[in-house]
Design a protein around this motif. Structure first.
Motif, PDB file in Angstrom:
ATOM      1  N   UNK A  52      -5.119   2.153  -1.537  1.00 30.08           N
ATOM      2  CA  UNK A  52      -5.998   1.197  -0.859  1.00 30.08           C
ATOM      3  C   UNK A  52      -5.233   0.394   0.189  1.00 30.08           C
ATOM      4  N   UNK A  53      -3.950   0.154  -0.049  1.00 27.45           N
ATOM      5  CA  UNK A  53      -3.144  -0.595   0.916  1.00 27.45           C
ATOM      6  C   UNK A  53      -3.004   0.173   2.231  1.00 27.45           C
ATOM      7  N   UNK A  54      -2.842   1.490   2.149  1.00 28.59           N
ATOM      8  CA  UNK A  54      -2.752   2.314   3.357  1.00 28.59           C
ATOM      9  C   UNK A  54      -4.065   2.302   4.121  1.00 28.59           C
ATOM     10  N   UNK A  55      -5.173   2.302   3.400  1.00 25.45           N
ATOM     11  CA  UNK A  55      -6.487   2.255   4.051  1.00 25.45           C
ATOM     12  C   UNK A  55      -6.681   0.925   4.771  1.00 25.45           C
ATOM     13  N   UNK A  60      -6.726  -2.413   9.789  1.00 22.69           N
ATOM     14  CA  UNK A  60      -6.153  -3.534  10.549  1.00 22.69           C
ATOM     15  C   UNK A  60      -5.543  -3.036  11.852  1.00 22.69           C
ATOM     16  N   UNK A  61      -4.790  -1.927  11.796  1.00 23.02           N
ATOM     17  CA  UNK A  61      -4.175  -1.379  13.008  1.00 23.02           C
ATOM     18  C   UNK A  61      -5.222  -1.007  14.047  1.00 23.02           C
ATOM     19  N   UNK A  62      -6.371  -0.507  13.591  1.00 27.67           N
ATOM     20  CA  UNK A  62      -7.409  -0.062  14.516  1.00 27.67           C
ATOM     21  C   UNK A  62      -8.055  -1.214  15.273  1.00 27.67           C
ATOM     22  N   UNK A 168     -11.943  -4.269   1.079  1.00 24.33           N
ATOM     23  CA  UNK A 168     -11.401  -2.914   1.191  1.00 24.33           C
ATOM     24  C   UNK A 168     -10.328  -2.669   0.142  1.00 24.33           C
ATOM     25  N   UNK A 169      -9.394  -3.607   0.020  1.00 22.64           N
ATOM     26  CA  UNK A 169      -8.288  -3.423  -0.911  1.00 22.64           C
ATOM     27  C   UNK A 169      -8.767  -3.427  -2.360  1.00 22.64           C
ATOM     28  N   UNK A 170      -9.959  -4.010  -2.603  1.00 22.86           N
ATOM     29  CA  UNK A 170     -10.498  -4.038  -3.968  1.00 22.86           C
ATOM     30  C   UNK A 170     -10.727  -2.637  -4.517  1.00 22.86           C
ATOM     31  N   UNK A 215      -9.395   5.705   9.584  1.00 22.91           N
ATOM     32  CA  UNK A 215      -9.213   4.588   8.664  1.00 22.91           C
ATOM     33  C   UNK A 215      -9.950   3.342   9.105  1.00 22.91           C
ATOM     34  N   UNK A 216     -10.552   3.372  10.275  1.00 18.06           N
ATOM     35  CA  UNK A 216     -11.348   2.243  10.747  1.00 18.06           C
ATOM     36  C   UNK A 216     -12.624   2.152   9.915  1.00 18.06           C
TER      37      UNK A 216
END
Length: 262
Positions: A52-55, A60-62, A168-170, A215-216
């Motif tokens: 989930x952290x990578x997602x 965020x990067x997008x 998202x991270x949830x 990933x956006x």
């Protein structure tokens, strides 16, 4: 002797390659840039959320270097008769490139209290904030209108609250996770659904994401039952649109007037 028809054919092929390259560049800066990627999003397999952290990082990067609009709608209802108790709508129009500029607005609609339709709402009916760098103003409408300058730390015109990372991270703690590939308006999306663990005051928690292959996250839908004081059903939806195409404009009321009322 060089055949003129062969030369013309080579020129045509070169033109097509250059044209395709230009189209790719345009795609990379527009709202549908992530559609060029087809695989599952970072941190996601065809069956589960593996990281989930990578997602969250990809999401965020997008959005960290492109303007965007985020709209959050939330509705609180009584579980028995599904009567709406209150509804809120937040909207960010944010440009985080260079000096952060943008607006955040909040509109609250509450059901009439037991005291009758003329009872005053407990919260402002509308609040708007404007930010350009460290210059921030807030306008509150609640019968009268108040405009005042506020510190940057007290405004929601910031990237962190606009991104909805917590929802998202949830998914990293979710159960019964499912991942399905679908198409929305001709673009590939991955729909990710999971059940979240209960907390002290929240139960029946679910989250659904609609994610581009890059990933956006395009949409977040969360539901749960709040048990704080009284039972309330809550439904919350977040949508990200106009990516790279949002232009925040300074409101007329943000003229530097402090503590102005009207």
């Amino acid at each position: 002797m060089i055949d003129p028809r062969r030369v013309a054919a080579l020129v045509l092929v070169a033109a097509l390659v250059v044209s395709a390259g230009c189209a790719a560049v345009q795609d990379a800066t527009g709202d549908r840039a992530s559609d060029a990627v087809e695989g599952p999003p970072p941190g996601v397999s065809t069956e589960n959320v593996t990281d989930a952290t990578a997602l969250v990082g990809a999401h965020v990067d997008a959005l960290s270097n492109r303007s965007f609009t985020a709209v959050v709608t939330s509705e609180r209802r009584s579980p028995g008769d599904e009567e709406t108790i209150s509804a809120t709508r937040q909207r960010w129009r944010l440009d985080p490139t260079g000096t952060v500029r943008g607006t955040w607005s909040l509109r609250v609609r509450e059901a009439p209290s037991s005291e009758g339709d003329d009872a005053a709402p407990q919260r402002p009916t509308r609040m708007v904030s404007w930010r350009s760098g460290d210059t921030t103003y807030r306008r509150v409408e609640n019968g009268s209108v108040t405009v005042r300058s506020v510190p940057v730390s007290q405004t929601r015109v910031r990237l962190a609250p606009a991104l909805s990372r917590r929802s998202i991270v949830a998914l990293g703690d979710a159960r019964n996770v499912s991942v399905s590939r679908t198409t929305v308006d001709g673009a590939t999306r991955y729909e990710i659904t999971g059940d979240l663990p209960d907390t002290r005051f929240r139960s029946n928690r679910t989250v659904t994401l609609s994610v581009a292959p890059s990933g956006l996250v395009r949409e977040i839908h969360v539901t749960y039952r709040s048990e704080f004081r009284s039972a309330i059903a809550v439904e919350r939806t977040v949508r990200f649109t106009a990516i790279g195409e949002t232009t925040p404009e300074r409101p007329d009321w943000a003229d530097g007037t402090t503590n102005a009322t009207g």
